[in-house]
Design a protein around this motif. Structure first.
Motif, mmCIF file in Angstrom:
data_model
loop_
_atom_site.group_PDB
_atom_site.id
_atom_site.type_symbol
_atom_site.label_atom_id
_atom_site.label_comp_id
_atom_site.label_asym_id
_atom_site.label_seq_id
_atom_site.Cartn_x
_atom_site.Cartn_y
_atom_site.Cartn_z
ATOM 1 N N THR A 1 -35.756 -37.714 -60.373
ATOM 2 C CA THR A 1 -34.508 -37.413 -61.072
ATOM 3 C C THR A 1 -34.597 -37.802 -62.532
ATOM 4 N N ILE A 2 -35.126 -38.990 -62.790
ATOM 5 C CA ILE A 2 -35.247 -39.477 -64.163
ATOM 6 C C ILE A 2 -36.210 -38.607 -64.963
ATOM 7 N N ASN A 3 -37.352 -38.244 -64.365
ATOM 8 C CA ASN A 3 -38.325 -37.398 -65.063
ATOM 9 C C ASN A 3 -37.731 -36.048 -65.451
ATOM 10 N N LYS A 4 -36.831 -35.552 -64.601
ATOM 11 C CA LYS A 4 -36.181 -34.275 -64.883
ATOM 12 C C LYS A 4 -35.336 -34.350 -66.145
ATOM 13 N N HIS A 5 -34.662 -35.472 -66.338
ATOM 14 C CA HIS A 5 -33.753 -35.611 -67.476
ATOM 15 C C HIS A 5 -34.392 -36.295 -68.681
ATOM 16 N N TYR A 6 -35.523 -36.927 -68.465
ATOM 17 C CA TYR A 6 -36.240 -37.588 -69.560
ATOM 18 C C TYR A 6 -37.698 -37.115 -69.557
ATOM 19 N N PRO A 7 -37.951 -35.869 -69.936
ATOM 20 C CA PRO A 7 -39.294 -35.299 -69.816
ATOM 21 C C PRO A 7 -40.301 -35.827 -70.843
ATOM 22 N N ASN A 8 -39.830 -36.283 -72.001
ATOM 23 C CA ASN A 8 -40.739 -36.654 -73.089
ATOM 24 C C ASN A 8 -41.168 -38.112 -73.000
ATOM 25 N N GLN A 9 -42.424 -38.350 -73.321
ATOM 26 C CA GLN A 9 -42.957 -39.713 -73.342
ATOM 27 C C GLN A 9 -42.581 -40.406 -74.650
ATOM 28 N N VAL A 10 -42.115 -41.647 -74.546
ATOM 29 C CA VAL A 10 -41.749 -42.429 -75.726
ATOM 30 C C VAL A 10 -42.282 -43.844 -75.549
ATOM 31 N N GLU A 11 -42.947 -44.353 -76.585
ATOM 32 C CA GLU A 11 -43.445 -45.725 -76.549
ATOM 33 C C GLU A 11 -42.390 -46.659 -77.130
ATOM 34 N N ILE A 12 -42.127 -47.756 -76.447
ATOM 35 C CA ILE A 12 -41.098 -48.706 -76.872
ATOM 36 C C ILE A 12 -41.727 -50.072 -77.086
ATOM 37 N N ASP A 13 -41.362 -50.698 -78.197
ATOM 38 C CA ASP A 13 -41.823 -52.048 -78.491
ATOM 39 C C ASP A 13 -40.905 -53.040 -77.772
ATOM 40 N N TYR A 14 -41.296 -53.439 -76.568
ATOM 41 C CA TYR A 14 -40.451 -54.323 -75.769
ATOM 42 C C TYR A 14 -40.255 -55.694 -76.416
ATOM 43 N N ASP B 1 -36.197 -50.154 -68.579
ATOM 44 C CA ASP B 1 -36.699 -48.929 -69.194
ATOM 45 C C ASP B 1 -36.381 -47.790 -68.229
ATOM 46 N N ILE B 2 -35.360 -46.990 -68.587
ATOM 47 C CA ILE B 2 -34.896 -45.972 -67.647
ATOM 48 C C ILE B 2 -35.901 -44.832 -67.491
ATOM 49 N N LYS B 3 -36.623 -44.495 -68.550
ATOM 50 C CA LYS B 3 -37.612 -43.420 -68.467
ATOM 51 C C LYS B 3 -38.710 -43.773 -67.472
ATOM 52 N N ARG B 4 -39.188 -45.001 -67.521
ATOM 53 C CA ARG B 4 -40.270 -45.433 -66.624
ATOM 54 C C ARG B 4 -39.729 -46.044 -65.330
ATOM 55 N N CYS B 5 -38.392 -46.124 -65.230
ATOM 56 C CA CYS B 5 -37.763 -46.755 -64.077
ATOM 57 C C CYS B 5 -38.410 -48.123 -63.838
ATOM 58 N N LYS B 6 -38.421 -48.919 -64.900
ATOM 59 C CA LYS B 6 -39.172 -50.174 -64.877
ATOM 60 C C LYS B 6 -38.346 -51.319 -65.445
ATOM 61 N N ILE B 7 -38.293 -52.433 -64.714
ATOM 62 C CA ILE B 7 -37.684 -53.645 -65.246
ATOM 63 C C ILE B 7 -38.706 -54.332 -66.125
ATOM 64 N N VAL B 8 -38.373 -54.447 -67.397
ATOM 65 C CA VAL B 8 -39.283 -55.059 -68.371
ATOM 66 C C VAL B 8 -39.186 -56.577 -68.311
ATOM 67 N N ASN B 9 -37.968 -57.070 -68.083
ATOM 68 C CA ASN B 9 -37.761 -58.514 -68.046
ATOM 69 C C ASN B 9 -36.548 -58.818 -67.172
ATOM 70 N N ILE C 1 -28.986 -45.557 -59.227
ATOM 71 C CA ILE C 1 -29.801 -45.369 -60.429
ATOM 72 C C ILE C 1 -29.958 -43.896 -60.762
ATOM 73 N N SER C 2 -30.246 -43.070 -59.749
ATOM 74 C CA SER C 2 -30.391 -41.634 -60.016
ATOM 75 C C SER C 2 -29.048 -41.013 -60.388
ATOM 76 N N VAL C 3 -27.952 -41.477 -59.757
ATOM 77 C CA VAL C 3 -26.618 -40.997 -60.123
ATOM 78 C C VAL C 3 -26.308 -41.353 -61.568
ATOM 79 N N PHE C 4 -26.631 -42.583 -61.943
ATOM 80 C CA PHE C 4 -26.356 -43.053 -63.299
ATOM 81 C C PHE C 4 -27.162 -42.259 -64.330
ATOM 82 N N ALA C 5 -28.452 -42.049 -64.052
ATOM 83 C CA ALA C 5 -29.309 -41.312 -64.981
ATOM 84 C C ALA C 5 -28.810 -39.886 -65.174
ATOM 85 N N THR C 6 -28.395 -39.235 -64.081
ATOM 86 C CA THR C 6 -27.873 -37.873 -64.157
ATOM 87 C C THR C 6 -26.526 -37.849 -64.871
ATOM 88 N N TRP C 7 -25.687 -38.829 -64.546
ATOM 89 C CA TRP C 7 -24.345 -38.904 -65.127
ATOM 90 C C TRP C 7 -24.387 -39.030 -66.649
#
Length: 263
Positions: free
Chosen positions: A17-30, A55-63, A99-105
């Motif tokens: 679901t997230i990949n569908k709405h966030y197709p582009n790769q972006v590097e973030i300085d955590y 990080d919603i694009k990677r569906c990843k908890i950074v901290n 999470i998928s509802v939130f990302a789509t919303w």
């Protein structure tokens, strides 16, 4: 933590679901955000809330804050290396799609907003049910602050504060509320029970007036006289506010609305 195949499959669906709405790769300085949010995270821990950077694009908890044991009953070792999967495993079955509802919303809301309203967001989600290690469920409030967005204004990195508000809530629903814009604002509210979004505040202007007088300690008769309405109308406003927010009583309603800066 023992993670079921069902939870892993849910995570895969969430990622799709997230990949569908966030197709582009972006590097973030955590690192710069870890430094910026460190003090606020410590403050949240002192208030009993758990903080995460997500990080919603990677569906990843950074901290994640160090008070996992206090909040959820698990120590850091039990929580495991895959923080995202472990946190999702705390969601009850009826709320695991959050999470998928939130990302789509948020994608749908931002898509129809002029760029001027994408500059600043403040998001809340309440009534979300999580399991404690003891097996009991908690109803939680999430304050969500975007830290970084893409060129279209879609948030990529969130600072999330999670607080146990079981004592304030009744029922099994959850709500998402978003305030968009800096000077002029637009507000959208999603209710899981109705599975729809409305462009309006959770409380009407008249209801907020009534609530402000309640906070000041005025009784129904006094509020009715000030607003030139009947006591029955005041009581109806009170009941409607409780029903619309899912709160147990007037004290809980006041507490929740203060948390969301509605009053």
């Amino acid at each position: 933590m023992l993670l079921s195949r069902e939870i892993e499959n849910n995570l895969l669906r969430i990622q799709e679901t997230i990949n569908k709405h966030y197709p582009n790769q972006v590097e973030i300085d955590y690192e710069k955000y870890l430094e910026q949010t460190g003090v606020f995270s410590l403050f949240n821990q002192n208030q009993g809330a758990m903080s995460i950077i997500f990080d919603i694009k990677r569906c990843k908890i950074v901290n994640i804050s160090k008070n996992i044991t206090t909040f959820a009953g698990y120590n850091r070792k039990e929580f495991g290396e895959n923080l995202t999967l472990s946190l999702i495993s705390l969601l009850t079955p009826e709320h695991i799609s959050l999470i998928s509802v939130f990302a789509t919303w948020i994608q749908k809301v931002l898509k129809h907003l002029p760029k001027t309203f994408r500059v600043e967001h403040f998001l809340n989600c309440w009534g979300v049910k999580l399991y404690h290690k003891s097996g009991e469920t908690m109803k939680c409030h999430l304050s969500v602050l975007p830290l970084e967005s893409d060129t279209e204004g879609k948030p990529l990195l969130f600072f999330i504060s999670i607080q146990n508000i079981t004592h304030l809530m009744k029922g099994d629903d959850y709500w998402i509320r978003g305030v968009f814009g800096k000077d002029e604002k637009k507000i959208f509210v999603y209710h899981s029970n109705e599975d729809k979004t409305v462009e309006q505040e959770i409380l009407s202007e008249r209801e907020k007036e009534v609530l402000k007088y309640i906070i000041q300690g005025l009784n129904t008769k006094q509020i009715a006289e000030i607003l030139d309405i009947s006591p029955n109308t005041v009581d109806n406003h009170r009941r409607n506010m409780l029903a619309r927010t899912g709160t147990r009583d007037t004290t809980a309603l006041i507490h929740l609305c203060k948390m969301m800066a509605i009053v």
